[in-house]
Design an enzyme around this catalytic site. Structure first.
Site, PDB file in Angstrom:
ATOM      1  N   LYS A  22       0.839  -1.210   0.000  1.00 36.88           N
ATOM      2  CA  LYS A  22       0.000   0.000   0.000  1.00 36.88           C
ATOM      3  C   LYS A  22       0.868   1.252   0.000  1.00 36.88           C
ATOM      4  O   LYS A  22       0.666   2.157  -0.800  1.00 36.88           O
ATOM      5  CB  LYS A  22      -0.885   0.020   1.238  1.00 36.88           C
ATOM      6  CG  LYS A  22      -1.591   1.357   1.489  1.00 36.88           C
ATOM      7  CD  LYS A  22      -2.470   1.365   2.710  1.00 36.88           C
ATOM      8  CE  LYS A  22      -1.735   1.674   3.971  1.00 36.88           C
ATOM      9  NZ  LYS A  22      -1.454   3.115   4.204  1.00 36.88           N
ATOM     10  N   ASN A  23       1.870   1.298   0.881  1.00 42.74           N
ATOM     11  CA  ASN A  23       2.616   2.531   1.087  1.00 42.74           C
ATOM     12  C   ASN A  23       3.622   2.811  -0.017  1.00 42.74           C
ATOM     13  O   ASN A  23       4.154   3.913  -0.105  1.00 42.74           O
ATOM     14  CB  ASN A  23       3.282   2.527   2.461  1.00 42.74           C
ATOM     15  CG  ASN A  23       2.236   2.655   3.569  1.00 42.74           C
ATOM     16  OD1 ASN A  23       1.083   2.992   3.285  1.00 42.74           O
ATOM     17  ND2 ASN A  23       2.617   2.348   4.785  1.00 42.74           N
ATOM     18  N   CYS A 117      -5.008   8.371   9.162  1.00 43.55           N
ATOM     19  CA  CYS A 117      -5.264   7.823  10.496  1.00 43.55           C
ATOM     20  C   CYS A 117      -5.189   8.925  11.554  1.00 43.55           C
ATOM     21  O   CYS A 117      -4.485   9.896  11.410  1.00 43.55           O
ATOM     22  CB  CYS A 117      -4.231   6.751  10.824  1.00 43.55           C
ATOM     23  SG  CYS A 117      -4.329   5.387   9.693  1.00 43.55           S
ATOM     24  N   ARG A 122      -0.060  15.078  12.660  1.00 39.88           N
ATOM     25  CA  ARG A 122       0.677  14.561  11.494  1.00 39.88           C
ATOM     26  C   ARG A 122       1.163  15.745  10.682  1.00 39.88           C
ATOM     27  O   ARG A 122       0.578  16.128   9.687  1.00 39.88           O
ATOM     28  CB  ARG A 122      -0.207  13.598  10.706  1.00 39.88           C
ATOM     29  CG  ARG A 122      -0.581  12.398  11.577  1.00 39.88           C
ATOM     30  CD  ARG A 122      -1.234  11.277  10.812  1.00 39.88           C
ATOM     31  NE  ARG A 122      -0.290  10.584   9.944  1.00 39.88           N
ATOM     32  CZ  ARG A 122      -0.624   9.440   9.303  1.00 39.88           C
ATOM     33  NH1 ARG A 122      -1.832   8.964   9.439  1.00 39.88           N
ATOM     34  NH2 ARG A 122       0.247   8.836   8.533  1.00 39.88           N
ATOM     35  N   ASP A 125       5.949  19.657   8.102  1.00 40.23           N
ATOM     36  CA  ASP A 125       7.007  20.680   8.066  1.00 40.23           C
ATOM     37  C   ASP A 125       8.268  20.220   7.338  1.00 40.23           C
ATOM     38  O   ASP A 125       8.925  21.013   6.646  1.00 40.23           O
ATOM     39  CB  ASP A 125       7.357  21.121   9.491  1.00 40.23           C
ATOM     40  CG  ASP A 125       7.824  19.942  10.346  1.00 40.23           C
ATOM     41  OD1 ASP A 125       7.010  19.034  10.593  1.00 40.23           O
ATOM     42  OD2 ASP A 125       9.014  19.903  10.718  1.00 40.23           O
ATOM     43  N   GLN A 126       8.619  18.947   7.443  1.00 35.45           N
ATOM     44  CA  GLN A 126       9.823  18.462   6.755  1.00 35.45           C
ATOM     45  C   GLN A 126       9.612  18.399   5.239  1.00 35.45           C
ATOM     46  O   GLN A 126      10.544  18.635   4.473  1.00 35.45           O
ATOM     47  CB  GLN A 126      10.223  17.068   7.297  1.00 35.45           C
ATOM     48  CG  GLN A 126      10.549  17.055   8.785  1.00 35.45           C
ATOM     49  CD  GLN A 126      11.718  17.972   9.122  1.00 35.45           C
ATOM     50  OE1 GLN A 126      12.829  17.798   8.630  1.00 35.45           O
ATOM     51  NE2 GLN A 126      11.467  18.977   9.946  1.00 35.45           N
ATOM     52  N   ASP A 305       3.980   0.292  12.140  1.00 34.21           N
ATOM     53  CA  ASP A 305       2.717  -0.184  11.554  1.00 34.21           C
ATOM     54  C   ASP A 305       2.395  -1.615  11.951  1.00 34.21           C
ATOM     55  O   ASP A 305       1.340  -2.127  11.579  1.00 34.21           O
ATOM     56  CB  ASP A 305       2.744  -0.055  10.035  1.00 34.21           C
ATOM     57  CG  ASP A 305       2.772   1.390   9.606  1.00 34.21           C
ATOM     58  OD1 ASP A 305       3.092   1.661   8.437  1.00 34.21           O
ATOM     59  OD2 ASP A 305       2.501   2.267  10.453  1.00 34.21           O
ATOM     60  N   ARG A 397      -9.134   0.152   3.867  1.00 31.85           N
ATOM     61  CA  ARG A 397      -8.244   1.124   3.223  1.00 31.85           C
ATOM     62  C   ARG A 397      -6.920   0.452   2.851  1.00 31.85           C
ATOM     63  O   ARG A 397      -6.258   0.843   1.900  1.00 31.85           O
ATOM     64  CB  ARG A 397      -7.930   2.285   4.175  1.00 31.85           C
ATOM     65  CG  ARG A 397      -8.962   3.359   4.289  1.00 31.85           C
ATOM     66  CD  ARG A 397      -8.439   4.469   5.179  1.00 31.85           C
ATOM     67  NE  ARG A 397      -7.080   4.812   4.840  1.00 31.85           N
ATOM     68  CZ  ARG A 397      -6.136   5.132   5.736  1.00 31.85           C
ATOM     69  NH1 ARG A 397      -6.437   5.146   7.028  1.00 31.85           N
ATOM     70  NH2 ARG A 397      -4.909   5.429   5.362  1.00 31.85           N
TER      71      ARG A 397
HETATM   72  C1  EPZ Z   1       4.084   6.764   6.551  1.00 31.86           C
HETATM   73  O1  EPZ Z   1       3.381   7.860   7.121  1.00 31.86           O
HETATM   74  C2  EPZ Z   1       3.084   5.634   6.460  1.00 31.86           C
HETATM   75  N1  EPZ Z   1       1.969   6.054   5.609  1.00 31.86           N
HETATM   76  C3  EPZ Z   1       2.565   5.275   7.846  1.00 31.86           C
HETATM   77  O2  EPZ Z   1       1.784   4.109   7.691  1.00 31.86           O
HETATM   78  C4  EPZ Z   1       3.734   4.919   8.762  1.00 31.86           C
HETATM   79  O3  EPZ Z   1       3.262   4.740  10.072  1.00 31.86           O
HETATM   80  C5  EPZ Z   1       4.789   6.033   8.739  1.00 31.86           C
HETATM   81  O4  EPZ Z   1       5.170   6.340   7.385  1.00 31.86           O
HETATM   82  C6  EPZ Z   1       6.043   5.626   9.506  1.00 31.86           C
HETATM   83  O5  EPZ Z   1       6.589   4.470   8.926  1.00 31.86           O
HETATM   84  C7  EPZ Z   1       2.142   6.030   4.277  1.00 31.86           C
HETATM   85  O6  EPZ Z   1       3.202   5.671   3.781  1.00 31.86           O
HETATM   86  C8  EPZ Z   1       0.960   6.447   3.446  1.00 31.86           C
HETATM   87  P1  EPZ Z   1       6.393   9.908   8.647  1.00 31.86           P
HETATM   88  P2  EPZ Z   1       4.073   9.331   7.110  1.00 31.86           P
HETATM   89  O7  EPZ Z   1       6.463  11.156   7.877  1.00 31.86           O
HETATM   90  O8  EPZ Z   1       4.913   9.465   5.909  1.00 31.86           O
HETATM   91  C9  EPZ Z   1       6.933  13.092  12.108  1.00 31.86           C
HETATM   92  C10 EPZ Z   1      -0.077   2.750   7.693  1.00 31.86           C
HETATM   93  O9  EPZ Z   1      -0.504   2.138   8.673  1.00 31.86           O
HETATM   94  N2  EPZ Z   1       6.943  14.063  11.018  1.00 31.86           N
HETATM   95  O10 EPZ Z   1       7.451   8.859   8.458  1.00 31.86           O
HETATM   96  O11 EPZ Z   1       2.999  10.318   7.334  1.00 31.86           O
HETATM   97  C11 EPZ Z   1       5.566  12.446  12.278  1.00 31.86           C
HETATM   98  O12 EPZ Z   1       4.740  13.252  13.105  1.00 31.86           O
HETATM   99  C12 EPZ Z   1       0.359   4.176   7.863  1.00 31.86           C
HETATM  100  O13 EPZ Z   1       0.092   2.269   6.564  1.00 31.86           O
HETATM  101  C13 EPZ Z   1       7.247  15.396  11.293  1.00 31.86           C
HETATM  102  O14 EPZ Z   1       7.496  15.769  12.433  1.00 31.86           O
HETATM  103  O15 EPZ Z   1       4.977   9.207   8.409  1.00 31.86           O
HETATM  104  C14 EPZ Z   1       5.902  11.136  12.924  1.00 31.86           C
HETATM  105  O16 EPZ Z   1       6.077  11.318  14.317  1.00 31.86           O
HETATM  106  C15 EPZ Z   1      -0.050   4.738   9.205  1.00 31.86           C
HETATM  107  N3  EPZ Z   1       7.263  16.280  10.266  1.00 31.86           N
HETATM  108  C16 EPZ Z   1       7.262  10.782  12.302  1.00 31.86           C
HETATM  109  O17 EPZ Z   1       7.786  11.997  11.780  1.00 31.86           O
HETATM  110  C17 EPZ Z   1       7.001  15.920   8.968  1.00 31.86           C
HETATM  111  O18 EPZ Z   1       7.032  16.787   8.066  1.00 31.86           O
HETATM  112  C18 EPZ Z   1       7.184   9.774  11.164  1.00 31.86           C
HETATM  113  O19 EPZ Z   1       6.271  10.284  10.216  1.00 31.86           O
HETATM  114  C19 EPZ Z   1       6.696  14.563   8.711  1.00 31.86           C
HETATM  115  C20 EPZ Z   1       6.674  13.651   9.739  1.00 31.86           C
END
Ligand code: EPZ
Length: 426
Positions: A22-23, A117, A122, A125-126, A305, A397
């Site tokens: 999915k991801n 979710c 969420r 900023d990065q 996950d 989903r």
């Molecule tokens: C992806 O979400 C996945 N979703 C999530 O899977 C997964 O839990 C996550 O990566 C971590 O592996 C998809 O790929 C669609 P992150 P993402 O940016 O990209 C913080 C599922 O179950 N952060 O890696 O949104 C954030 O708050 C879903 O399939 C910032 O601070 O996750 C979190 O604490 C749920 N600033 C951490 O980083 C940013 O700009 C990791 O988030 C971005 C993220």
């Protein structure tokens, strides 16, 4: 609100085939926008999230066609306006990949803040830090993000946080930028490598995906391609965990065992027998599992996950386990639902303490999000009696054909439509 009705305690036997990741798919489909030709994407999981992202780019003018069981073609030349439908975009977190793809192709984009979710804040900023480093102006106005650049120039970007989404989004924006982009502190998940491989097959020049330093040399054009999505490591891990919870012997087919290493290691640690083959793993469990401690970490650590699914499994372990969630601020909302099965679990900010019981009892619970829903199914499969898991739209989903896949390995599960009959018909 539809639900699954599950009669627990059936051991699972047989073979389950894993679908595409999915991801990876929810990034690769919008990445097709960058192409100047038609892309055929194979091994796409037919789930709500892939269907929605494909619908969004079709709604924007791309020619999107379903080809056979799990393939779609995308011909993006019909997209002229880099503004996807506000209402469609708000329903899915991964819609933020449209920002990177549209910025990379049109040097501008306007996308509603993504949904997804509901576990903690969420932020993006990065993502915006990366876009600005490439020369884009980013304006956040309420729940709309606008990005625009006269031109995109390669930059050296050091992420403050390891972010899957930001790593992929900056790759999408940088593949046609002028010069070299270096991403430091990049996320290393298998789906990031898959997206980079897809872009390289279109003619991009990306090196280092899967490590914490990714180098992207901008190119002028990206051509159409046929590409197959990798298998879903989290779907595979979910079924592996279900077998551990019910007992049984199941071949989990169409996987990349290396992508499952941290899950396999943890299951072996608690007494589950895992046999690895080239493209499959066999899970055998015929005794009570032991307790363990888990710390979720970015890849190659234990995946966040898989955290809810393991909490359900450890609720029947012989001893007390501690799960530490280090990726998300609050990903334990499901614990209250898990306790309805008789699990003994408490949450202390980022830690869940789970005192294993020698059995669970059937309950009616909500799926509070995608992976929490999977955890509810695992608890229900292990529980004595009948359970009802509600709000299964969250689960569907991300899990293709989950009811049939579970029934085919012996689970007593059926889908029930819970549309309340209207009392006052209009
Ligand atoms: C992806 O979400 C996945 N979703 C999530 O899977 C997964 O839990 C996550 O990566 C971590 O592996 C998809 O790929 C669609 P992150 P993402 O940016 O990209 C913080 C599922 O179950 N952060 O890696 O949104 C954030 O708050 C879903 O399939 C910032 O601070 O996750 C979190 O604490 C749920 N600033 C951490 O980083 C940013 O700009 C990791 O988030 C971005 C993220």
């Amino acid at each position: 609100m539809d639900s699954y009705v599950i009669k627990g305690r059936n051991p699972l036997y047989g073979r389950v085939e894993i679908s595409g990741a999915k991801n990876a798919a929810v990034a690769i489909i919008p990445a097709c926008i960058l192409s100047d030709g038609e892309c055929k994407i194979e091994n796409v999981p037919y789930i709500k999230d892939t269907s929605l992202i494909a619908h969004i780019i079709k709604d924007m003018g791309a020619d999107v066609r379903v080809e056979g069981k799990s393939s779609i073609t995308v011909e993006p030349s019909g997209i002229v306006n880099p503004v996807p439908s506000y209402d469609l975009v708000r329903n899915m977190r991964a819609s933020y990949y449209l920002l990177g793809a549209l910025l990379g192709k049109f040097k501008q984009a306007e996308v509603a803040m993504p949904g997804g979710c509901n576990f903690g804040v969420r932020p993006v900023d990065q993502h915006l830090k990366g876009f600005e480093a490439l020369g884009a102006e980013c304006i956040c106005n309420g729940d709309i993000i606008r990005v625009k650049a006269d031109k995109l120039v390669g930059a050296h970007i050091y992420f403050d946080v390891i972010s899957v989404g930001a790593t992929i989004n900056v790759m999408l924006a940088a593949v046609k930028a002028e010069g070299m982009t270096i991403i430091e502190n990049a996320a290393r998940e298998p789906h990031i490598v898959d997206v980079a491989n897809f872009l390289n097959s279109m003619g991009a020049n990306i090196r280092g995906a899967g490590t914490d330093v990714i180098k992207i040399k901008g190119v002028q054009k990206l051509h159409g391609v046929t590409y197959s999505v990798i298998p879903d490591q989290i779907e595979a891990g979910t079924y592996m965990t279900a077998v551990a919870a019910t007992g049984g012997d199941v071949l989990i087919d169409n996987v990349i065992p290396k992508h499952l290493e941290s899950i396999t290691a943890k299951l072996r640690e608690i007494g589950v027998e895992i046999t690895e083959y080239d493209e499959a793993v066999r899970v055998t469990c015929n005794k009570r599992i032991h307790k363990c401690n888990i710390k979720t970490m970015p890849h190659p650590g234990f995946p966040t996950d898989m955290q809810p699914q393991f909490a359900a499994l450890l609720s029947i372990a012989d001893g007390t386990s501690v799960i530490e969630e280090n990726v998300w601020n609050s990903r334990f909302q499901y614990i209250n639902e898990l306790c309805r099965f008789g699990a003994k679990a408490t949450v202390d900010v980022r830690k869940a303490i789970i005192e294993g019981r020698d059995g669970l009892v059937g309950a009616t619970v909500h799926a509070t999000d995608l992976r929490a829903g999977a955890a509810m199914i695992i608890a229900a499969l292990a529980a004595e009696g009948v359970s009802v898991v509600e709000d299964v739209n969250h689960i569907e989903r991300g899990y293709e054909d989950i009811v049939n896949k579970l029934r085919n390995i012996g689970a007593d599960i059926r889908r029930r439509s819970d549309d309340m009959p209207a009392v006052f018909t209009a």
